[in-house]
Design a protein around this motif. Sequence first.
Motif, PDB file in Angstrom:
ATOM      1  N   LEU A 123      85.163 -25.062 -41.394  1.00  0.00           N
ATOM      2  CA  LEU A 123      84.510 -23.957 -41.329  1.00  0.00           C
ATOM      3  C   LEU A 123      84.942 -23.477 -39.917  1.00  0.00           C
ATOM      4  O   LEU A 123      84.351 -22.309 -39.636  1.00  0.00           O
ATOM      5  CB  LEU A 123      82.902 -23.806 -41.486  1.00  0.00           C
ATOM      6  CG  LEU A 123      82.689 -24.205 -42.911  1.00  0.00           C
ATOM      7  CD1 LEU A 123      81.073 -24.075 -42.910  1.00  0.00           C
ATOM      8  CD2 LEU A 123      83.093 -23.170 -44.075  1.00  0.00           C
ATOM      9  N   ARG A 124      85.727 -24.184 -39.331  1.00  0.00           N
ATOM     10  CA  ARG A 124      85.890 -23.901 -37.662  1.00  0.00           C
ATOM     11  C   ARG A 124      86.685 -22.506 -37.698  1.00  0.00           C
ATOM     12  O   ARG A 124      87.826 -22.271 -38.488  1.00  0.00           O
ATOM     13  CB  ARG A 124      86.965 -24.843 -37.166  1.00  0.00           C
ATOM     14  CG  ARG A 124      87.130 -24.665 -35.687  1.00  0.00           C
ATOM     15  CD  ARG A 124      87.986 -25.645 -34.903  1.00  0.00           C
ATOM     16  NE  ARG A 124      87.140 -26.701 -34.871  1.00  0.00           N
ATOM     17  CZ  ARG A 124      86.414 -26.720 -34.084  1.00  0.00           C
ATOM     18  NH1 ARG A 124      86.316 -26.049 -32.734  1.00  0.00           N
ATOM     19  NH2 ARG A 124      85.505 -28.044 -33.635  1.00  0.00           N
ATOM     20  N   GLY A 125      86.234 -21.535 -36.915  1.00  0.00           N
ATOM     21  CA  GLY A 125      86.895 -20.311 -36.874  1.00  0.00           C
ATOM     22  C   GLY A 125      86.709 -19.295 -37.511  1.00  0.00           C
ATOM     23  O   GLY A 125      86.996 -17.966 -37.548  1.00  0.00           O
ATOM     24  N   GLY A 126      85.640 -19.696 -38.540  1.00  0.00           N
ATOM     25  CA  GLY A 126      85.202 -18.625 -39.686  1.00  0.00           C
ATOM     26  C   GLY A 126      83.907 -17.742 -39.286  1.00  0.00           C
ATOM     27  O   GLY A 126      83.386 -18.010 -38.302  1.00  0.00           O
ATOM     28  N   SER A 127      83.697 -16.664 -40.145  1.00  0.00           N
ATOM     29  CA  SER A 127      82.843 -15.762 -39.625  1.00  0.00           C
ATOM     30  C   SER A 127      82.056 -15.593 -40.995  1.00  0.00           C
ATOM     31  O   SER A 127      82.646 -15.414 -42.195  1.00  0.00           O
ATOM     32  CB  SER A 127      83.378 -14.389 -39.362  1.00  0.00           C
ATOM     33  OG  SER A 127      84.079 -14.517 -37.926  1.00  0.00           O
ATOM     34  N   LEU A 128      80.715 -15.580 -40.884  1.00  0.00           N
ATOM     35  CA  LEU A 128      79.850 -15.498 -42.010  1.00  0.00           C
ATOM     36  C   LEU A 128      79.513 -14.128 -42.338  1.00  0.00           C
ATOM     37  O   LEU A 128      79.149 -13.307 -41.554  1.00  0.00           O
ATOM     38  CB  LEU A 128      78.424 -16.237 -41.941  1.00  0.00           C
ATOM     39  CG  LEU A 128      77.277 -16.046 -42.761  1.00  0.00           C
ATOM     40  CD1 LEU A 128      77.841 -16.671 -44.448  1.00  0.00           C
ATOM     41  CD2 LEU A 128      75.936 -16.515 -42.413  1.00  0.00           C
ATOM     42  N   LEU A 129      79.694 -13.563 -43.545  1.00  0.00           N
ATOM     43  CA  LEU A 129      79.413 -12.152 -43.995  1.00  0.00           C
ATOM     44  C   LEU A 129      78.156 -11.903 -44.268  1.00  0.00           C
ATOM     45  O   LEU A 129      77.332 -12.902 -44.620  1.00  0.00           O
ATOM     46  CB  LEU A 129      80.245 -11.746 -45.110  1.00  0.00           C
ATOM     47  CG  LEU A 129      81.955 -11.698 -44.619  1.00  0.00           C
ATOM     48  CD1 LEU A 129      82.837 -11.358 -46.030  1.00  0.00           C
ATOM     49  CD2 LEU A 129      82.320 -11.014 -43.498  1.00  0.00           C
ATOM     50  N   ILE A 130      77.722 -10.867 -44.301  1.00  0.00           N
ATOM     51  CA  ILE A 130      76.290 -10.311 -44.482  1.00  0.00           C
ATOM     52  C   ILE A 130      75.709 -11.174 -45.696  1.00  0.00           C
ATOM     53  O   ILE A 130      76.117 -10.869 -46.796  1.00  0.00           O
ATOM     54  CB  ILE A 130      76.048  -9.025 -44.538  1.00  0.00           C
ATOM     55  CG1 ILE A 130      74.447  -8.617 -44.672  1.00  0.00           C
ATOM     56  CG2 ILE A 130      76.889  -8.329 -45.849  1.00  0.00           C
ATOM     57  CD1 ILE A 130      74.105  -7.006 -44.414  1.00  0.00           C
ATOM     58  N   SER A 131      74.447 -11.722 -45.626  1.00  0.00           N
ATOM     59  CA  SER A 131      73.962 -12.800 -46.659  1.00  0.00           C
ATOM     60  C   SER A 131      72.667 -12.563 -46.877  1.00  0.00           C
ATOM     61  O   SER A 131      71.973 -12.770 -45.688  1.00  0.00           O
ATOM     62  CB  SER A 131      74.627 -13.845 -46.619  1.00  0.00           C
ATOM     63  OG  SER A 131      75.814 -14.169 -46.525  1.00  0.00           O
ATOM     64  N   PRO A 132      71.701 -12.286 -47.682  1.00  0.00           N
ATOM     65  CA  PRO A 132      70.305 -12.360 -47.922  1.00  0.00           C
ATOM     66  C   PRO A 132      69.637 -13.770 -47.876  1.00  0.00           C
ATOM     67  O   PRO A 132      70.456 -14.469 -48.170  1.00  0.00           O
ATOM     68  CB  PRO A 132      70.139 -11.283 -48.845  1.00  0.00           C
ATOM     69  CG  PRO A 132      71.117 -11.665 -49.783  1.00  0.00           C
ATOM     70  CD  PRO A 132      72.384 -11.918 -48.985  1.00  0.00           C
ATOM     71  N   LEU A 133      68.764 -13.951 -47.335  1.00  0.00           N
ATOM     72  CA  LEU A 133      67.878 -15.072 -47.129  1.00  0.00           C
ATOM     73  C   LEU A 133      66.706 -15.141 -47.852  1.00  0.00           C
ATOM     74  O   LEU A 133      65.875 -14.155 -47.439  1.00  0.00           O
ATOM     75  CB  LEU A 133      67.731 -15.662 -45.598  1.00  0.00           C
ATOM     76  CG  LEU A 133      69.152 -15.992 -44.859  1.00  0.00           C
ATOM     77  CD1 LEU A 133      68.766 -16.386 -43.517  1.00  0.00           C
ATOM     78  CD2 LEU A 133      70.119 -16.947 -45.756  1.00  0.00           C
ATOM     79  N   LYS A 134      66.445 -15.796 -48.767  1.00  0.00           N
ATOM     80  CA  LYS A 134      65.284 -15.642 -49.546  1.00  0.00           C
ATOM     81  C   LYS A 134      64.417 -16.878 -49.522  1.00  0.00           C
ATOM     82  O   LYS A 134      64.615 -17.975 -49.117  1.00  0.00           O
ATOM     83  CB  LYS A 134      65.612 -15.504 -51.136  1.00  0.00           C
ATOM     84  CG  LYS A 134      66.440 -14.270 -51.520  1.00  0.00           C
ATOM     85  CD  LYS A 134      66.928 -14.195 -52.788  1.00  0.00           C
ATOM     86  CE  LYS A 134      67.755 -13.110 -53.242  1.00  0.00           C
ATOM     87  NZ  LYS A 134      68.016 -12.727 -54.655  1.00  0.00           N
ATOM     88  N   LYS A 139      61.980 -13.329 -52.678  1.00  0.00           N
ATOM     89  CA  LYS A 139      61.740 -12.153 -51.763  1.00  0.00           C
ATOM     90  C   LYS A 139      62.756 -12.438 -50.580  1.00  0.00           C
ATOM     91  O   LYS A 139      63.018 -13.417 -50.114  1.00  0.00           O
ATOM     92  CB  LYS A 139      60.530 -11.777 -51.352  1.00  0.00           C
ATOM     93  CG  LYS A 139      59.625 -11.364 -52.356  1.00  0.00           C
ATOM     94  CD  LYS A 139      58.197 -10.921 -52.108  1.00  0.00           C
ATOM     95  CE  LYS A 139      57.306 -10.477 -53.190  1.00  0.00           C
ATOM     96  NZ  LYS A 139      56.156 -10.177 -52.634  1.00  0.00           N
ATOM     97  N   VAL A 140      63.404 -11.344 -50.176  1.00  0.00           N
ATOM     98  CA  VAL A 140      64.342 -11.579 -49.034  1.00  0.00           C
ATOM     99  C   VAL A 140      63.477 -11.512 -47.639  1.00  0.00           C
ATOM    100  O   VAL A 140      62.814 -10.287 -47.505  1.00  0.00           O
ATOM    101  CB  VAL A 140      65.353 -10.354 -49.198  1.00  0.00           C
ATOM    102  CG1 VAL A 140      66.267 -10.463 -47.855  1.00  0.00           C
ATOM    103  CG2 VAL A 140      66.315 -10.513 -50.242  1.00  0.00           C
ATOM    104  N   TYR A 141      63.685 -12.434 -46.568  1.00  0.00           N
ATOM    105  CA  TYR A 141      63.022 -12.308 -45.519  1.00  0.00           C
ATOM    106  C   TYR A 141      63.980 -12.295 -44.309  1.00  0.00           C
ATOM    107  O   TYR A 141      63.481 -11.735 -43.059  1.00  0.00           O
ATOM    108  CB  TYR A 141      62.115 -13.492 -45.326  1.00  0.00           C
ATOM    109  CG  TYR A 141      61.044 -13.524 -46.288  1.00  0.00           C
ATOM    110  CD1 TYR A 141      59.786 -12.940 -46.212  1.00  0.00           C
ATOM    111  CD2 TYR A 141      60.915 -13.964 -47.650  1.00  0.00           C
ATOM    112  CE1 TYR A 141      58.593 -13.025 -46.875  1.00  0.00           C
ATOM    113  CE2 TYR A 141      59.825 -14.072 -48.429  1.00  0.00           C
ATOM    114  CZ  TYR A 141      58.786 -13.418 -47.997  1.00  0.00           C
ATOM    115  OH  TYR A 141      57.772 -13.473 -48.989  1.00  0.00           O
ATOM    116  N   ALA A 142      65.091 -12.480 -44.664  1.00  0.00           N
ATOM    117  CA  ALA A 142      65.993 -12.285 -43.582  1.00  0.00           C
ATOM    118  C   ALA A 142      67.638 -11.988 -43.773  1.00  0.00           C
ATOM    119  O   ALA A 142      67.889 -12.243 -45.078  1.00  0.00           O
ATOM    120  CB  ALA A 142      66.073 -13.661 -42.517  1.00  0.00           C
TER     121      ALA A 142
END
Length: 374
Positions: A123-134, A139-142
Amino acid sequence: MLRRSEFKFVFITGLILMAALYTDVVQADRIKDIAKVEGVRSNPLVGYGLVVGLNGTGDGNAPHTVQSLRSMLSRLGVNIPSNISLQSKNVAAVTIHTELPAFAKPGQTVDVTVSSIGNARSLRGGSLLISPLKGVDGKVYAIAQGNIIVSGFGAEGNDGSRVTVNVPSVGRVPNGATVEKAVTTPFGQMREVVLNLRTPDFTTSNKVTQVINQTIGPGTAYSIDAGSINVQAPKDLAQRVAFISMLENLTVQPAEPSARVIVNSRTGTVVIGRHVRVMPAAVSHGSLTVTITESSDVSQPGPFGGPGARTVVTPSSDITVSQTNSRMFKIREGITLDDIVRGVNEVGMAPGDLVAILEALKEAGALRAELIVI
């Protein structure tokens, strides 16, 4: 001559100095180091997302990654025909998890850990796209997003050789999740405050209760059991925070732990507690060694063996059994395990031999301690 107010100040100062000296002597611990307030805890969050921008180390054509990529592009207004195959060598499907601290408020940030769940090599050099954390309630908290930091790396040659340091398929995003919803806690809803000991012990629970009642007043606290103490607290939240702060900084001398012997069966490590004792017993310990030596006998055909003659390799095994002379020794009453360890070292036994002796003493009822094997 001292006035009453001056005398009161000197008296209180003297008590504080005496308490400080007493604390230094007995090496007491703060309540905040041995107990936690009930209901004040972190909450686990988990989510699913995509990491993009990888240098050909992604999942490839993994079905779940391709499906997630299509769904994301569709939500962004990019419709890919179903007959067109997407290449996802630079994309990886990942899970995101973190711990939401107690009293975390919307707008605050927390670190997240990103782990590959597909065929991504790194995963080196990668970017995480917007993701909900439940949370566990769904329920989504972050919301998580950001650039991934990977401590490991991998190198691969054209001949198939590969070198990997640490785990490059797992990374972290510092301050990568923004809290969107706070978790309600029962901190201000109950009249009482319950302190839960990190290591339950009846003696420690009683000592904590005594210290609180002596400092604040009789009847303020009482022990529920070996692990919990109930404390009367103010209803007003501001006063309750100040009250808890005072409780946390009170010092208590915890009870000494019970007699225990902890054995790591994989490494042979033995940790012996202070109060371990051994009752009278006679121990005989010997060892049986089996040695197997493998060799091969080669039979060559004669010079005129004919066209069917060939060389034959026959395996040969040599098995030897040896047993050392076992000696019986007597353990006197009240002997400590420190004496046993010293005797084992003098005889030259291995750590595994000591483990076997401890287990035998425990089965015979001669070991006055809890034996924990991990």
